[in-house]
Scaffold this active site. Structure first.
Site, PDB file in Angstrom:
ATOM      1  N   LYS A  73       0.750  -1.258  -0.051  1.00  0.00           N
ATOM      2  CA  LYS A  73      -0.192  -0.002  -0.075  1.00  0.00           C
ATOM      3  C   LYS A  73       0.665   1.217   0.183  1.00  0.00           C
ATOM      4  O   LYS A  73       2.011   1.323   0.660  1.00  0.00           O
ATOM      5  CB  LYS A  73      -0.957  -0.006   1.262  1.00  0.00           C
ATOM      6  CG  LYS A  73      -1.823   1.153   1.200  1.00  0.00           C
ATOM      7  CD  LYS A  73      -2.873   0.959   2.519  1.00  0.00           C
ATOM      8  CE  LYS A  73      -3.884   2.144   2.515  1.00  0.00           C
ATOM      9  NZ  LYS A  73      -4.740   2.149   3.687  1.00  0.00           N
ATOM     10  N   SER A 115      -9.509   1.987   2.851  1.00  0.00           N
ATOM     11  CA  SER A 115      -9.084   2.938   2.032  1.00  0.00           C
ATOM     12  C   SER A 115      -8.143   2.151   1.148  1.00  0.00           C
ATOM     13  O   SER A 115      -7.403   2.548   0.134  1.00  0.00           O
ATOM     14  CB  SER A 115      -8.090   4.083   2.784  1.00  0.00           C
ATOM     15  OG  SER A 115      -7.153   3.395   3.443  1.00  0.00           O
ATOM     16  N   SER A 117      -9.766  -0.348   7.099  1.00  0.00           N
ATOM     17  CA  SER A 117      -9.209  -0.289   5.792  1.00  0.00           C
ATOM     18  C   SER A 117      -8.332  -1.503   5.183  1.00  0.00           C
ATOM     19  O   SER A 117      -8.108  -1.535   4.017  1.00  0.00           O
ATOM     20  CB  SER A 117      -8.212   1.079   5.737  1.00  0.00           C
ATOM     21  OG  SER A 117      -8.791   2.214   5.972  1.00  0.00           O
TER      22      SER A 117
END
Length: 493
Positions: free
Chosen positions: A81, A156, A180
């Site tokens: 990420k 997210s 997330s």
């Protein structure tokens, strides 16, 4: 090659160690899959092909020399990420204000991946500064769900989850501030774990809300997730919130759970996390999962956590308050985007122009909410009250764990919603975090494991398993047992 990229990480690691497949061959296969498919999914913001192949070649060289591999996952590639710093790739956090920025240092988590011999394929798309539940808030465009290109992959960290579902990577890393990791896992039929707060270093994790953020592992199976968890967890002196304590044996727990025996395990169903507002297909899948856990020998009962009803309101005061402080560092003076620096504007004007152009609407919204909640006239009425609710939520959980070992709930209220449906309705988007955010407020650990496809729309549903702080192994035992009993699921592609 198709069979290779669809294999689980544990199998791939064993094949690499046995020299049945090379780390370079596997990494190249993943890069080829990314090249062939990512125009559809937009899971990645940056591809580090050269860096990944170099790391894979180092594993192959070590094997050829008869050296011991640095970890059980050496040579198995991973999607990272884009909120963790990397010296060899940009770190943007999905924001225009950090476009093209390269960190001068690696995050501790990044260093642990490198030390374990895990090639990093690239950096994945995300909601800007991890603020969002759909990956639509990225300054670089949304990620699409491989199960349905018109649906969101969650957020997210939708990029990491989509990369797993699209077989672009067998492993991924996310960060979880209010769900997330777990929420995208639920929407893409992958596995995601939020470890106990303080057990995975936050050094080099660009902060959203420092008391809530936690990096964690993502994969397509519970065992793979446990193996990655073992690599990244551990004390770090560079992180002041890092716990100096022994990490539970999550891999051993996952292997033990795969036997399917849950006799003696006490499971609580959270009363507040089901009912009105939940999609019927999600509830049906959840009830079927609870029945399966009961059939495996678990003792199941309902648990009351009354202050969960106030968790959403407390979270969306605490998080913006921390955001307004953390994002003050993006001032156009030291790094990142700079607008209006032509000698005709004051430093204050340059800062204001840069932040106006560099931050997206959701980030600005949360900064404003946080600044208001922390202002002198409202601090006690809002921020302090939210912190009191946070304490009561933690107490609810502590009391619940006096009578049960783990808690379960749906991971999300609905399946993946259509792109664009909630992007202009912040309250509807915030409600999507309802099931996951209580654990972040308490600092406890949680997992989302696929529980099948909804009869409503054929999209994935996730079962959330929750455990007390430093009892992450319980997640893996129960998750692996359920996964084995549930059996294989269809794939997204």
């Amino acid at each position: 090659m198709t069979d290779l990229i669809r294999s689980d990480a544990a199998t791939l690691a064993a094949k690499i160690a046995a020299k049945e497949v090379s780390a370079t061959e596997l990494t190249q296969a993943c890069l080829d899959q990314i090249e062939a498919t990512d125009d559809r999914y937009h899971a990645f913001l940056h591809i580090g092909a050269h860096e990944a192949l170099s790391a894979a070649a180092a594993v192959d060289t070590a094997l050829a020399a008869g050296e011991r591999l640095p970890s059980a996952l050496a040579g198995v590639p991973l999607a990272l990420k884009d909120v963790f710093t990397t010296v060899d790739m940009p770190t943007t956090c999905g924001s225009k204000i950090l476009e093209g920025w390269r960190s001068p240092y690696d995050a501790t988590l990044t260093l642990r991946l490198r030390a374990a011999g895990i090639p990093i394929l690239g950096k994945t798309n995300m909601d800007e500064f991890a603020m969002g539940s759909s990956t639509e808030n990225s300054a670089y465009g949304p990620t699409r769900n491989p199960w349905n290109l018109d649906r969101v992959p969650g957020g997210s960290g939708g990029g990491s989850a989509a990369a797993l579902a699209a077989y672009q990577a067998p492993l991924a890393i996310g960060s979880d501030t209010g769900g997330s990791i777990r929420q995208p896992a639920a929407l893409t039929a992958t596995v995601g774990v939020k470890p106990t707060y303080g057990t995975v270093s936050r050094y080099g994790l660009v902060a959203c809300a420092s008391s809530l953020d936690q990096g964690g592992p993502c994969a397509r199976t519970v065992l793979d997730t446990a193996m990655l968890h073992q690599v990244i967890a551990g004390h770090d002196a560079k992180d002041s919130t890092s716990l100096e304590t022994e990490i539970p044996d999550v891999v051993g727990a996952a292997k033990a759970g795969a036997s399917g025996d849950l006799r003696g395990v006490r499971i609580g169903v959270v009363k507040q996390l089901r009912g009105d507002g939940y999609q019927p297909g999600v509830l049906a899948s959840f009830e079927a999962a609870v029945a399966q856990l009961t059939a495996l020998g678990a003792e199941v009962s309902e648990v009351d956590c009354p202050h969960f009803d106030h968790a959403l309101a407390a979270y969306y005061l605490i998080l913006p308050s921390e955001v307004s402080s953390n994002l003050a560092r993006f001032d156009a003076m030291r790094y990142g985007l700079r607008i209006g620096d032509d000698g005709t504007h004051s430093a204050e004007e340059v800062m204001a122009m840069t932040r106006a152009a560099g931050f997206g609407p959701e980030v600005k919204r949360r900064i404003m909410i946080g600044a208001y909640a922390l202002s002198a006239g409202y601090y006690d009425a809002y921020y302090n009250q939210a912190q009191k609710i946070r304490t009561l939520i933690a107490r609810d959980l502590d009391e619940a764990y006096q009578s049960v070992d783990v808690l379960v709930s749906p991971a999300t209220p609905t399946t993946a919603f259509p792109l664009g449906e909630k992007v202009d309705d912040p309250l509807a988007m915030y409600l999507f975090d309802l099931c996951t955010l209580p654990l972040n407020l308490a600092g406890h650990c949680g997992m989302s494991v696929p529980s099948g496809l909804s009869p409503d729309d054929g999209l994935p549903v996730g079962l959330q398993i929750m455990a007390p702080a430093l009892a992450d192994d319980r997640l893996y035992r129960v998750g692996a047992a359920y996964e084995a009993a549930r059996g294989p699921l269809p794939s997204a592609i």
